[in-house]
Design a protein around this motif. Structure first.
Motif, mmCIF file in Angstrom:
data_model
loop_
_atom_site.group_PDB
_atom_site.id
_atom_site.type_symbol
_atom_site.label_atom_id
_atom_site.label_comp_id
_atom_site.label_asym_id
_atom_site.label_seq_id
_atom_site.Cartn_x
_atom_site.Cartn_y
_atom_site.Cartn_z
ATOM 1 N N HIS A 128 6.404 61.031 37.972
ATOM 2 C CA HIS A 128 7.928 61.199 38.517
ATOM 3 C C HIS A 128 8.416 59.584 38.188
ATOM 4 N N LEU A 129 9.293 59.373 37.198
ATOM 5 C CA LEU A 129 9.972 58.298 36.816
ATOM 6 C C LEU A 129 11.446 58.217 37.111
ATOM 7 N N PRO A 130 11.967 57.951 38.279
ATOM 8 C CA PRO A 130 13.446 57.968 38.661
ATOM 9 C C PRO A 130 13.963 56.664 38.046
ATOM 10 N N PRO A 137 17.533 61.102 39.741
ATOM 11 C CA PRO A 137 16.644 60.841 40.951
ATOM 12 C C PRO A 137 15.275 61.886 40.578
ATOM 13 N N GLY A 138 15.230 62.764 39.995
ATOM 14 C CA GLY A 138 14.172 63.446 39.948
ATOM 15 C C GLY A 138 13.822 63.498 38.354
ATOM 16 N N HIS A 139 13.996 62.258 37.562
ATOM 17 C CA HIS A 139 13.445 62.107 36.302
ATOM 18 C C HIS A 139 12.191 62.125 36.264
ATOM 19 N N VAL A 140 11.319 63.048 35.370
ATOM 20 C CA VAL A 140 10.016 62.804 34.989
ATOM 21 C C VAL A 140 9.564 62.266 33.472
ATOM 22 N N ASP A 165 15.459 51.634 40.652
ATOM 23 C CA ASP A 165 14.399 52.403 40.119
ATOM 24 C C ASP A 165 13.993 52.709 38.703
ATOM 25 N N LEU A 166 15.174 52.595 37.853
ATOM 26 C CA LEU A 166 14.954 52.568 36.316
ATOM 27 C C LEU A 166 13.864 51.538 35.870
ATOM 28 N N LYS A 223 8.564 49.691 34.202
ATOM 29 C CA LYS A 223 7.369 48.757 34.396
ATOM 30 C C LYS A 223 6.106 49.572 34.688
ATOM 31 N N ARG A 224 6.291 50.958 35.009
ATOM 32 C CA ARG A 224 5.079 51.831 35.352
ATOM 33 C C ARG A 224 4.785 52.348 33.906
#
Length: 210
Positions: free
Chosen positions: A121-123, A127-130, A166-167, A172-173
């Motif tokens: 899950h990478l918002p 909001p629900g972007h994966v 969030d983006l 970074k993740r």
């Protein structure tokens, strides 16, 4: 894992047919269902599901005709369900028309594994972007990044439900993956995290954690 890419629709979104040991799936079939069906015929592959990185209309415009033709389940993160339900309205704001995407949808969740792909899950873009990751020792890592990361650019964060902080946390993740990771974005050509880490102006200020 085999990856087939089609650039579809007026916004030239990438639709992917991905085939691995656990079967084939369609990712983000944004438009031109007839071209996607022709690809299936030419490859001889039968997808088991439709997976959506997010619910912007340019990534799901062919979902309805493909579900009708192939009786496929659709997987989406629940936080993007409101966008999914309003996809027709959003397309109309751009002067475009898409078939109403069908319900119900199956929920995606952080850490889920399905069809050989792991869900992150990478918002930020929505909001629900994966993203969908393929991590296998015998192959270079792959990530289907949706509209989070492109070659030389990143996803927009000025759309309804988007969030800049969030983006960048999601970016970074993403950089915790190995630099050799192959990136298959929602628009534009494939790239690698190594290339983006060296050349993408939006990533130059972010620290590698891998």
């Amino acid at each position: 894992m085999r990856v087939y890419r089609l650039s579809v629709g007026p916004l030239e979104a990438n639709a992917y047919l991905v085939a691995g040991k656990e079967g084939a799936v369609l990712l983000d079939p944004g438009d031109e269902a007839e071209r996607i069906l022709a690809l299936l015929e030419s490859t001889g592959l039968t997808p088991q599901a439709i997976l959506l990185t997010h619910a912007h209309f340019d990534h799901l415009g062919a979902v309805a005709p493909l579900v009708e033709a192939l009786s496929l389940p659709v997987f989406l993160h629940p936080l993007d369900l409101p966008l999914y339900q309003k996809a027709q309205e959003m397309a109309a704001l751009f002067g475009l028309s898409i078939p109403k995407p069908p319900l119900p949808v199956e929920p995606l969740a952080e850490g889920m594994s399905l069809f050989g792909l792991k869900v992150w899950h990478l918002p930020g873009h929505s909001p629900g972007h994966v993203a969908f990751l393929h991590l296998e020792a015998s192959q270079s890592p792959m990530v289907f990044s949706g509209d989070l990361l492109f070659r030389g650019s990143i996803g927009r964060y000025d759309l309804p439900g988007a969030n800049r902080e969030d983006l960048f946390r999601s970016l970074k993740r993403l950089l915790t993956l190995p630099p050799k990771t192959e990136v298959y974005p929602g628009h534009g050509p494939p790239t690698t995290l190594a290339l983006e880490g060296k050349t993408n102006p939006f990533l130059l200020g972010l620290e590698w954690e891998a």
